[in-house]
Scaffold this motif. Structure first.
Motif, PDB file in Angstrom:
ATOM      1  N   PRO A 229     -22.044  32.512  -6.888  1.00  0.00           N
ATOM      2  CA  PRO A 229     -21.487  33.271  -7.838  1.00  0.00           C
ATOM      3  C   PRO A 229     -20.539  32.440  -9.013  1.00  0.00           C
ATOM      4  CG  PRO A 229     -20.540  33.311  -5.777  1.00  0.00           C
ATOM      5  CD  PRO A 229     -21.539  32.467  -5.627  1.00  0.00           C
ATOM      6  N   SER A 230     -20.377  33.195  -9.973  1.00  0.00           N
ATOM      7  CA  SER A 230     -19.514  32.241 -11.058  1.00  0.00           C
ATOM      8  C   SER A 230     -18.295  32.169 -10.523  1.00  0.00           C
ATOM      9  CB  SER A 230     -19.447  32.972 -12.350  1.00  0.00           C
ATOM     10  OG  SER A 230     -20.666  33.941 -12.421  1.00  0.00           O
ATOM     11  N   ALA A 231     -17.343  31.021 -10.785  1.00  0.00           N
ATOM     12  CA  ALA A 231     -15.910  31.001 -10.354  1.00  0.00           C
ATOM     13  C   ALA A 231     -15.203  32.221 -10.994  1.00  0.00           C
ATOM     14  CB  ALA A 231     -15.299  29.829 -10.951  1.00  0.00           C
ATOM     15  N   PRO A 232     -14.488  33.042 -10.080  1.00  0.00           N
ATOM     16  CA  PRO A 232     -13.523  34.136 -10.612  1.00  0.00           C
ATOM     17  C   PRO A 232     -12.586  33.730 -11.621  1.00  0.00           C
ATOM     18  CG  PRO A 232     -13.008  33.692  -8.345  1.00  0.00           C
ATOM     19  CD  PRO A 232     -14.028  32.739  -8.579  1.00  0.00           C
ATOM     20  N   THR A 233     -12.367  34.538 -12.470  1.00  0.00           N
ATOM     21  CA  THR A 233     -11.443  34.166 -13.730  1.00  0.00           C
ATOM     22  C   THR A 233     -10.128  35.166 -13.679  1.00  0.00           C
ATOM     23  OG1 THR A 233     -12.652  35.892 -14.837  1.00  0.00           O
ATOM     24  CG2 THR A 233     -13.117  33.573 -15.459  1.00  0.00           C
ATOM     25  N   SER A 234     -10.199  36.181 -12.881  1.00  0.00           N
ATOM     26  CA  SER A 234      -8.907  36.903 -12.686  1.00  0.00           C
ATOM     27  C   SER A 234      -8.582  36.843 -11.154  1.00  0.00           C
ATOM     28  CB  SER A 234      -8.726  38.300 -13.074  1.00  0.00           C
ATOM     29  OG  SER A 234      -9.780  38.936 -12.341  1.00  0.00           O
ATOM     30  N   SER A 235      -7.377  36.620 -10.888  1.00  0.00           N
ATOM     31  CA  SER A 235      -6.993  36.345  -9.361  1.00  0.00           C
ATOM     32  C   SER A 235      -7.125  37.700  -8.649  1.00  0.00           C
ATOM     33  CB  SER A 235      -5.367  35.838  -9.246  1.00  0.00           C
ATOM     34  OG  SER A 235      -4.558  36.598  -9.934  1.00  0.00           O
ATOM     35  N   GLU A 236      -7.930  37.673  -7.779  1.00  0.00           N
ATOM     36  CA  GLU A 236      -8.544  38.566  -6.915  1.00  0.00           C
ATOM     37  C   GLU A 236      -8.815  38.066  -5.740  1.00  0.00           C
ATOM     38  OE1 GLU A 236     -10.648  42.324  -8.458  1.00  0.00           O
ATOM     39  OE2 GLU A 236     -10.862  40.799 -10.021  1.00  0.00           O
ATOM     40  N   ASN A 237      -8.276  38.422  -4.630  1.00  0.00           N
ATOM     41  CA  ASN A 237      -8.322  37.816  -3.165  1.00  0.00           C
ATOM     42  C   ASN A 237      -9.931  37.766  -2.802  1.00  0.00           C
ATOM     43  OD1 ASN A 237      -5.776  37.206  -2.979  1.00  0.00           O
ATOM     44  ND2 ASN A 237      -5.623  38.453  -1.455  1.00  0.00           N
ATOM     45  N   GLU A 238     -10.648  38.846  -2.935  1.00  0.00           N
ATOM     46  CA  GLU A 238     -11.949  38.906  -2.221  1.00  0.00           C
ATOM     47  C   GLU A 238     -12.941  38.008  -3.065  1.00  0.00           C
ATOM     48  OE1 GLU A 238     -15.374  39.648  -0.561  1.00  0.00           O
ATOM     49  OE2 GLU A 238     -15.358  40.182  -2.468  1.00  0.00           O
ATOM     50  N   PRO A 239     -13.069  38.187  -4.495  1.00  0.00           N
ATOM     51  CA  PRO A 239     -14.074  37.198  -5.082  1.00  0.00           C
ATOM     52  C   PRO A 239     -13.712  35.819  -5.082  1.00  0.00           C
ATOM     53  CG  PRO A 239     -13.171  38.933  -6.601  1.00  0.00           C
ATOM     54  CD  PRO A 239     -12.517  39.193  -5.423  1.00  0.00           C
ATOM     55  N   GLU A 240     -12.305  35.457  -4.861  1.00  0.00           N
ATOM     56  CA  GLU A 240     -11.860  34.022  -4.700  1.00  0.00           C
ATOM     57  C   GLU A 240     -12.356  33.528  -3.260  1.00  0.00           C
ATOM     58  OE1 GLU A 240      -8.086  34.084  -7.585  1.00  0.00           O
ATOM     59  OE2 GLU A 240      -7.799  33.657  -5.593  1.00  0.00           O
ATOM     60  N   VAL A 241     -12.287  34.260  -2.404  1.00  0.00           N
ATOM     61  CA  VAL A 241     -12.591  33.817  -1.096  1.00  0.00           C
ATOM     62  C   VAL A 241     -13.977  33.620  -0.835  1.00  0.00           C
ATOM     63  CG1 VAL A 241     -12.481  34.606   1.533  1.00  0.00           C
ATOM     64  CG2 VAL A 241     -10.533  34.635   0.332  1.00  0.00           C
ATOM     65  N   SER A 242     -14.878  34.641  -1.473  1.00  0.00           N
ATOM     66  CA  SER A 242     -16.187  34.312  -1.253  1.00  0.00           C
ATOM     67  C   SER A 242     -16.823  33.421  -2.153  1.00  0.00           C
ATOM     68  CB  SER A 242     -16.962  35.828  -1.566  1.00  0.00           C
ATOM     69  OG  SER A 242     -17.287  36.019  -2.686  1.00  0.00           O
ATOM     70  N   TYR A 243     -16.060  33.029  -3.252  1.00  0.00           N
ATOM     71  CA  TYR A 243     -16.544  32.117  -4.018  1.00  0.00           C
ATOM     72  C   TYR A 243     -16.472  30.653  -3.288  1.00  0.00           C
ATOM     73  CZ  TYR A 243     -16.494  28.345  -7.599  1.00  0.00           C
ATOM     74  OH  TYR A 243     -16.894  27.310  -8.373  1.00  0.00           O
ATOM     75  N   LEU A 244     -15.450  30.580  -2.709  1.00  0.00           N
ATOM     76  CA  LEU A 244     -14.948  29.213  -1.918  1.00  0.00           C
ATOM     77  C   LEU A 244     -15.902  29.121  -0.924  1.00  0.00           C
ATOM     78  CD1 LEU A 244     -11.204  28.883  -2.029  1.00  0.00           C
ATOM     79  CD2 LEU A 244     -12.648  27.816  -3.511  1.00  0.00           C
ATOM     80  N   LEU A 245     -16.298  30.074  -0.146  1.00  0.00           N
ATOM     81  CA  LEU A 245     -17.138  30.215   0.821  1.00  0.00           C
ATOM     82  C   LEU A 245     -18.531  29.675   0.332  1.00  0.00           C
ATOM     83  CD1 LEU A 245     -16.686  33.307   3.480  1.00  0.00           C
ATOM     84  CD2 LEU A 245     -16.991  30.396   4.008  1.00  0.00           C
ATOM     85  N   SER A 246     -19.023  30.297  -0.575  1.00  0.00           N
ATOM     86  CA  SER A 246     -20.251  29.862  -1.120  1.00  0.00           C
ATOM     87  C   SER A 246     -20.394  28.361  -1.789  1.00  0.00           C
ATOM     88  CB  SER A 246     -20.675  30.710  -2.510  1.00  0.00           C
ATOM     89  OG  SER A 246     -20.401  32.253  -2.148  1.00  0.00           O
ATOM     90  N   LEU A 247     -19.511  28.129  -2.411  1.00  0.00           N
ATOM     91  CA  LEU A 247     -19.392  26.782  -3.141  1.00  0.00           C
ATOM     92  C   LEU A 247     -19.534  25.740  -1.646  1.00  0.00           C
ATOM     93  CD1 LEU A 247     -18.848  24.755  -5.428  1.00  0.00           C
ATOM     94  CD2 LEU A 247     -16.546  25.055  -5.013  1.00  0.00           C
ATOM     95  N   LYS A 248     -18.620  26.202  -0.932  1.00  0.00           N
ATOM     96  CA  LYS A 248     -18.806  25.073   0.325  1.00  0.00           C
ATOM     97  C   LYS A 248     -20.073  24.951   0.944  1.00  0.00           C
ATOM     98  CE  LYS A 248     -16.482  23.710   4.688  1.00  0.00           C
ATOM     99  NZ  LYS A 248     -17.411  23.855   5.651  1.00  0.00           N
ATOM    100  N   ASN A 249     -20.584  26.175   1.188  1.00  0.00           N
ATOM    101  CA  ASN A 249     -21.989  26.077   1.784  1.00  0.00           C
ATOM    102  C   ASN A 249     -22.989  25.481   0.860  1.00  0.00           C
ATOM    103  OD1 ASN A 249     -21.382  27.607   3.887  1.00  0.00           O
ATOM    104  ND2 ASN A 249     -21.828  29.634   3.089  1.00  0.00           N
TER     105      ASN A 249
END
Ligand SMILES: Nc1ncnc2c1ncn2[C@@H]1O[C@H](COP(=O)(O)OP(=O)(O)OP(=O)(O)O)[C@@H](O)[C@H]1O
Ligand SMILES: C[C@@](O)(CCOP(=O)(O)O)CC(=O)O
Length: 465
Positions: A229-249
């Motif tokens: 997913p693209s990196a989230p641009t506004s601070s919302e918990n769910e997209p930030e957490v899922s972005y970091l998880l996907s990036l690490k994977n």
């Protein structure tokens, strides 16, 4: 207190064989690393009293070459957002490298809670950009912003991204990015950062070459990157957490890229000729892919035959490299004999004498002829100017010069350059040709240097800062 500075560098590339076909992961491409490198030098900040650490990247050879970002880590999700301190000047590759590495390290837990500020200075060899005809100093300074200085097509963004990612990994996670066990992470981070900055998923050969050096490259499945997913641009918990998880994977999974080493055998040289002109790679790729889709069996047959010719050239280079080591006398005797022979002469010599070495030289000549033949069919079929008529004339003129095994239009082809494989001892005579058919060619002082990313000795670099 002494400041620990480090310097990581990555090379540019010449894409010798495998253009277009490399977009299918099963097809190999031969990509050589060049002597032109981009250097990233880290200088840690001594003041740790900032609330927001900053990462500043300086590229002093270019006007306005300063890009600075404040980092802000969310205490709940660990996502790190970047705000540009210098918003008027954007450098998508720098920004993407910083954001991707810092967020990956945040996702793995390797990023410490109090993050130090860092300055990274970029130096890039002159060969990456067109230079004036008068002599210029090493790491010449331009009076223009980086985007306005004409490029020579050596893959500056890939070498820049790779050296920056290496510098950031080393500083923020104490990872030795050039150790063989870390190269996979370095490669995957640099590919993700480079694709984001480019806004497209290319085959990635330039980044792979910047990391691993001269290689036989097989690309990754593009869905590996496009699924992120693209990196989230506004601070919302769910997209930030899922972005970091996907990036690490994505960074840690096995991409199954092919990066086996393959270099030009000793006493042969890669010789690049810059041909002033330009080509639009994305438009050419579209035309070629349409030709393949619409061209039925005949287009497929050309695609397959070209693939076989690429494989033949690669296999021949690998075996010649082995011969050069295992049968040095036979190899040296043959190479001594080709300095005065042109392409067809080398083929004749190879078939009539020289043992296995001679056969391999003849095979290399044939493979290059077959590659060019099929690229010309693709050119007329697709309308993409891969080996345009002007380049055919130039390459034909090169192949009658003594010591030339053959030459191709590198990468996507077009009007940018020609790339020859020649006997090293013939280089001085070949590069004397600057008139007639050769009047638009600027012979480059580049050579293959097979090493990918490496750490440099700071004592050598210090004097340029
Ligand atoms: N020395 C440098 N300092 C800062 N940014 C750089 C430097 N070299 C390259 N870049 C970044 O890379 C961009 C150029 O990337 P681009 O993909 O257009 O060229 P390239 O990688 O050299 O292309 P090619 O594949 O044709 O060789 C620059 O506009 C800049 O953002
Ligand atoms: C046509 C293609 O195979 C090569 C493009 O190479 P270059 O940009 O001409 O160096 C595209 C790609 O591999 O991404």
């Amino acid at each position: 207190m002494t400041i620990a500075r480090h310097c990581f560098s990555a090379p540019g590339k010449a894409f010798v064989a495998g253009g277009y076909l490399v977009l299918d992961p099963e097809n190999p491409a031969f990509v050589t690393a060049l002597s032109a490198r981009i250097y990233a030098i880290t200088t840690p900040s001594l003041s740790l009293d900032r609330t927001l650490p900053t990462i500043t990247v300086l590229s002093p050879q270019f006007q306005g070459g300063e890009w600075s970002y404040s980092l802000c880590r969310s205490p709940t999700t660990s996502f790190v957002s970047l705000s540009a301190v210098t918003p008027s000047s954007r450098n998508p590759f720098v920004q993407s490298a910083v954001a991707t590495v810092i967020n990956y390290l945040s996702a793995t837990g390797a990023l410490k809670t109090s993050v130090a500020s860092l300055r990274i200075t970029i130096l890039s060899d002159n060969a990456y950009h067109s230079q004036p005809s008068d002599p210029v100093p090493q790491f010449n300074k331009h009076q223009l912003p980086i985007e306005a200085v004409p490029k020579t097509g050596l893959g500056s963004s890939a070498a820049l991204t790779t050296s920056l990612v290496a510098a950031l990994l080393s500083f923020y996670a104490s990872i030795d990015p050039v150790a063989s066990e870390s190269k996979k992470i370095l490669h995957n981070l640099a590919q993700v950062a480079h694709c984001n900055a480019q806004g497209k998923v290319g085959s990635g050969f330039d980044v792979a070459c910047a990391v691993y050096g001269s290689i036989v490259y097989h690309r990754f499945q593009p869905s590996i990157i496009s699924s992120l997913p693209s990196a989230p641009t506004s601070s919302e918990n769910e997209p930030e957490v899922s972005y970091l998880l996907s990036l690490k994977n994505v960074i840690e999974v096995d991409w199954q890229v092919g990066t086996d080493a393959c270099a030009i055998p000793r006493r042969l040289r890669l010789l690049m000729g810059d041909v002033t002109g330009g080509s639009e790679t994305p438009a050419m790729v579209q035309k070629v892919l349409r030709w393949r889709k619409d061209g039925g069996q005949s287009a497929e047959a050309v695609w397959t035959t070209l693939g076989k010719a690429n494989e033949k050239l690669i296999a021949t280079m690998i075996e010649l490299g082995e011969q050069a080591v295992e049968k040095p006398d036979e190899y040296d005797a043959f190479v001594d004999g080709i300095v005065n022979a042109n392409t067809s002469g080398i083929r004749q010599l190879g078939l009539s004498r020289g043992g296995r070495t001679g056969q391999l030289f003849a095979q290399a000549v044939d493979a290059i002829v077959e590659i060019r033949h099929n690229l010309r069919i693709m050119t007329s079929g697709s309308g993409a100017q891969i080996e345009p008529v002007e380049q055919t004339k130039l390459l034909d003129a090169c192949s009658v010069l003594p010591g030339v095994l053959g030459g191709v239009v590198p990468g996507a082809g077009g009007y940018d350059a020609v790339c020859l494989i020649v006997a090293e001892a013939a280089v001085d005579d070949i590069t004397k040709h600057t008139d007639g058919e050769f009047k638009n060619v600027k012979w480059l002082e580049l050579r293959e240097e097979a090493t990918g990313v490496r750490e440099e000795d700071m004592h050598e670099i210090e004097k340029f800062l």
